[in-house]
Write a protein that holds these residues in place. Structure first.
Motif, PDB file in Angstrom:
ATOM      1  N   GLU A   1       0.057  10.732  10.040  1.00  0.00           N
ATOM      2  CA  GLU A   1       0.862  10.568  11.265  1.00  0.00           C
ATOM      3  C   GLU A   1       0.057   9.876  12.354  1.00  0.00           C
ATOM      4  O   GLU A   1       0.587   9.036  13.095  1.00  0.00           O
ATOM      5  N   ARG A   2      -1.214  10.195  12.460  1.00  0.00           N
ATOM      6  CA  ARG A   2      -2.064   9.499  13.427  1.00  0.00           C
ATOM      7  C   ARG A   2      -2.142   8.004  13.115  1.00  0.00           C
ATOM      8  O   ARG A   2      -2.047   7.161  14.011  1.00  0.00           O
ATOM      9  N   ALA A   3      -2.327   7.694  11.837  1.00  0.00           N
ATOM     10  CA  ALA A   3      -2.404   6.285  11.445  1.00  0.00           C
ATOM     11  C   ALA A   3      -1.087   5.577  11.747  1.00  0.00           C
ATOM     12  O   ALA A   3      -1.078   4.418  12.192  1.00  0.00           O
ATOM     13  N   GLY A   4       0.029   6.263  11.524  1.00  0.00           N
ATOM     14  CA  GLY A   4       1.319   5.676  11.848  1.00  0.00           C
ATOM     15  C   GLY A   4       1.472   5.395  13.328  1.00  0.00           C
ATOM     16  O   GLY A   4       2.042   4.363  13.729  1.00  0.00           O
ATOM     17  N   GLU A   5       0.967   6.293  14.169  1.00  0.00           N
ATOM     18  CA  GLU A   5       1.001   6.053  15.617  1.00  0.00           C
ATOM     19  C   GLU A   5       0.167   4.824  15.986  1.00  0.00           C
ATOM     20  O   GLU A   5       0.572   4.026  16.829  1.00  0.00           O
TER      21      GLU A   5
ATOM     22  N   VAL B   1      -1.702  -3.749   5.056  1.00  0.00           N
ATOM     23  CA  VAL B   1      -1.711  -3.339   3.653  1.00  0.00           C
ATOM     24  C   VAL B   1      -2.003  -1.844   3.554  1.00  0.00           C
ATOM     25  O   VAL B   1      -1.356  -1.113   2.787  1.00  0.00           O
ATOM     26  N   ASP B   2      -2.979  -1.366   4.337  1.00  0.00           N
ATOM     27  CA  ASP B   2      -3.248   0.077   4.379  1.00  0.00           C
ATOM     28  C   ASP B   2      -1.979   0.855   4.709  1.00  0.00           C
ATOM     29  O   ASP B   2      -1.664   1.880   4.079  1.00  0.00           O
ATOM     30  N   ALA B   3      -1.277   0.382   5.734  1.00  0.00           N
ATOM     31  CA  ALA B   3      -0.071   1.088   6.176  1.00  0.00           C
ATOM     32  C   ALA B   3       1.005   1.072   5.102  1.00  0.00           C
ATOM     33  O   ALA B   3       1.732   2.071   4.919  1.00  0.00           O
ATOM     34  N   GLN B   4       1.116  -0.025   4.362  1.00  0.00           N
ATOM     35  CA  GLN B   4       2.115  -0.107   3.310  1.00  0.00           C
ATOM     36  C   GLN B   4       1.798   0.854   2.163  1.00  0.00           C
ATOM     37  O   GLN B   4       2.703   1.438   1.560  1.00  0.00           O
TER      38      GLN B   4
ATOM     39  N   GLY C   1      -9.893 -13.563   2.607  1.00  0.00           N
ATOM     40  CA  GLY C   1      -9.743 -13.445   1.169  1.00  0.00           C
ATOM     41  C   GLY C   1      -9.566 -12.004   0.725  1.00  0.00           C
ATOM     42  O   GLY C   1      -8.728 -11.704  -0.143  1.00  0.00           O
ATOM     43  N   LEU C   2     -10.344 -11.085   1.296  1.00  0.00           N
ATOM     44  CA  LEU C   2     -10.216  -9.670   0.943  1.00  0.00           C
ATOM     45  C   LEU C   2      -8.835  -9.126   1.299  1.00  0.00           C
ATOM     46  O   LEU C   2      -8.229  -8.375   0.524  1.00  0.00           O
ATOM     47  N   ALA C   3      -8.342  -9.480   2.482  1.00  0.00           N
ATOM     48  CA  ALA C   3      -7.023  -8.996   2.893  1.00  0.00           C
ATOM     49  C   ALA C   3      -5.937  -9.558   1.972  1.00  0.00           C
ATOM     50  O   ALA C   3      -5.022  -8.832   1.557  1.00  0.00           O
ATOM     51  N   LEU C   4      -6.030 -10.836   1.643  1.00  0.00           N
ATOM     52  CA  LEU C   4      -5.025 -11.448   0.778  1.00  0.00           C
ATOM     53  C   LEU C   4      -5.095 -10.889  -0.640  1.00  0.00           C
ATOM     54  O   LEU C   4      -4.061 -10.652  -1.274  1.00  0.00           O
ATOM     55  N   GLU C   5      -6.309 -10.671  -1.139  1.00  0.00           N
ATOM     56  CA  GLU C   5      -6.446 -10.130  -2.495  1.00  0.00           C
ATOM     57  C   GLU C   5      -5.828  -8.737  -2.584  1.00  0.00           C
ATOM     58  O   GLU C   5      -5.131  -8.418  -3.563  1.00  0.00           O
ATOM     59  N   ARG C   6      -6.064  -7.912  -1.575  1.00  0.00           N
ATOM     60  CA  ARG C   6      -5.457  -6.579  -1.582  1.00  0.00           C
ATOM     61  C   ARG C   6      -3.938  -6.679  -1.477  1.00  0.00           C
ATOM     62  O   ARG C   6      -3.210  -5.927  -2.135  1.00  0.00           O
ATOM     63  N   ALA C   7      -3.458  -7.616  -0.659  1.00  0.00           N
ATOM     64  CA  ALA C   7      -2.012  -7.780  -0.516  1.00  0.00           C
ATOM     65  C   ALA C   7      -1.390  -8.252  -1.829  1.00  0.00           C
ATOM     66  O   ALA C   7      -0.298  -7.807  -2.207  1.00  0.00           O
ATOM     67  N   ARG C   8      -2.080  -9.135  -2.542  1.00  0.00           N
ATOM     68  CA  ARG C   8      -1.560  -9.599  -3.832  1.00  0.00           C
ATOM     69  C   ARG C   8      -1.570  -8.471  -4.859  1.00  0.00           C
ATOM     70  O   ARG C   8      -0.592  -8.263  -5.588  1.00  0.00           O
ATOM     71  N   ARG C   9      -2.657  -7.735  -4.923  1.00  0.00           N
ATOM     72  CA  ARG C   9      -2.824  -6.708  -5.947  1.00  0.00           C
ATOM     73  C   ARG C   9      -1.991  -5.461  -5.661  1.00  0.00           C
ATOM     74  O   ARG C   9      -1.476  -4.827  -6.593  1.00  0.00           O
TER      75      ARG C   9
END
Length: 337
Positions: free
Chosen positions: A5-9, A60-63, A102-110
């Motif tokens: 919930e904190r992360a969502g805020e 990506v973390d939030a998703q 690149g790291l953000a995109l790779e995580r989003a792809r995977r």
């Protein structure tokens, strides 16, 4: 309140205060680099490529924390908007910047099925081209420069490992381990000036985080445990990760928290417990000292000090980096709940 919930805020706060279209173009979105925004920030004239990469990574973390079709679409729009604001290119002159995107995109792809293979191919090719044998190996911090550092070599190593190039990832790890680790403390120094041979021995939480992340990808358990111990002893007074100011420094402790949380999940034994406590104690301090602002908490640059609900001009709490650093920390803590 739960860690999730904190992360969502935190996510809602960033999206409310910072997310806006790029140049008024429909179906685009980036985070303004400051809040309250000055005229240049309102039109995304002032922006920072690698800050935006970390916003994408936090989405990506939030998703993963709370999947939704709306956010999946937002992630795709956000990635496209980075390319648009970068004048149609995925790459730039800084190898560390490119590795982070690149790291953000790779995580989003995977993890969320974002189709971004051409972007990853372009970034990986740039990172491979940044390797030279000068000073025993490693990649440069930026093009046409004489500095090799942990902030470039660490995220590049993590990305190469995740893309399956374990040979290059291990070469980057070995270069950092042999050149940049203080034999007395176990801390990772900033970098090496190749033209003069000078070691730049500044201690940044950022450097500890990217080296730790590299260790985890390559199952270098002893080196990971050594780094966690060094962080606990030297970079976390009172058990809370040390702040390193605004600007780029606003992201440093959040990056370290991301990889400490990963260590807590992947390692066994005392090191995992220490990593977990560092993340959770830092998250408690950050959230507990936040101020109530539009959409959610306003984080301060120092997690052990109270934040202002309306940061005055010149206050580093206005920086997007500081707010993303807090969001990143709370998402890291949510993975440990």
């Amino acid at each position: 309140m739960t860690a999730a919930e904190r992360a969502g805020e935190a996510e809602n706060a960033l999206r409310t205060r910072h997310f806006r279209r790029v140049w008024g173009v429909p179906s685009t979105v980036l985070a303004r680099s400051g809040w309250p925004a000055d005229p240049g920030q309102r039109v995304h004239w002032h922006w920072n490529y690698w800050w935006q990469a970390h916003v994408l990574d936090c989405l990506v973390d939030a998703q993963l924390r709370a999947p939704s079709e709306e956010r999946a679409g937002l992630i795709a729009r956000y990635a496209r908007s980075i390319k648009l604001r970068n004048f149609g290119r995925w790459t730039n002159e800084y190898y560390d910047d490119m590795a982070w995107l690149g790291l953000a995109l790779e995580r989003a792809r995977r993890l969320v099925d974002l189709e971004c293979s051409p972007a990853l191919d372009a970034i990986a090719a740039e990172l491979r081209s940044g390797w030279t044998e000068d000073a025993g190996g490693g990649i440069w911090w930026r093009k046409n420069d004489q500095f090799k550092n942990a902030p470039a070599n660490g995220p590049a190593a993590i990305l190469h490992a995740r893309l399956g190039d374990l040979v290059r990832a291990r070469e980057l790890f070995s270069w950092m381990d042999s050149r940049l680790v203080d034999p007395e403390t176990g801390l990772v120094w900033d970098g090496l000036r190749v033209d003069t041979g000078e070691l730049v021995k500044h201690i940044y939480t950022y450097c500890q985080g990217v080296f730790l992340g590299t260790c985890l990808e390559l199952s270098e358990v002893d080196a990971a445990a050594r780094t966690i111990s060094a962080v606990a002893e030297h970079c976390a007074p009172g058990g809370v990760l040390r702040a390193q100011g605004g600007g780029d420094g606003g992201l440093f402790a959040g990056i370290l928290a991301r990889y400490l949380a990963l260590a807590a999940l992947r390692l066994e034994g005392p090191a995992a417990g220490v990593a977990r406590e560092l993340v959770l104690a830092s998250a408690d301090a950050c959230y507990g000292n936040a101020a109530a602002g539009p959409g959610g908490p306003v984080f301060g640059p120092v997690w052990t000090e109270g934040a202002s609900c309306s940061p005055p001009p010149g206050d580093s709490a206005r920086d997007l980096s500081v707010q993303v650093g807090g969001w990143m920390l709370l998402e890291a803590a949510a993975t440990l709940e």
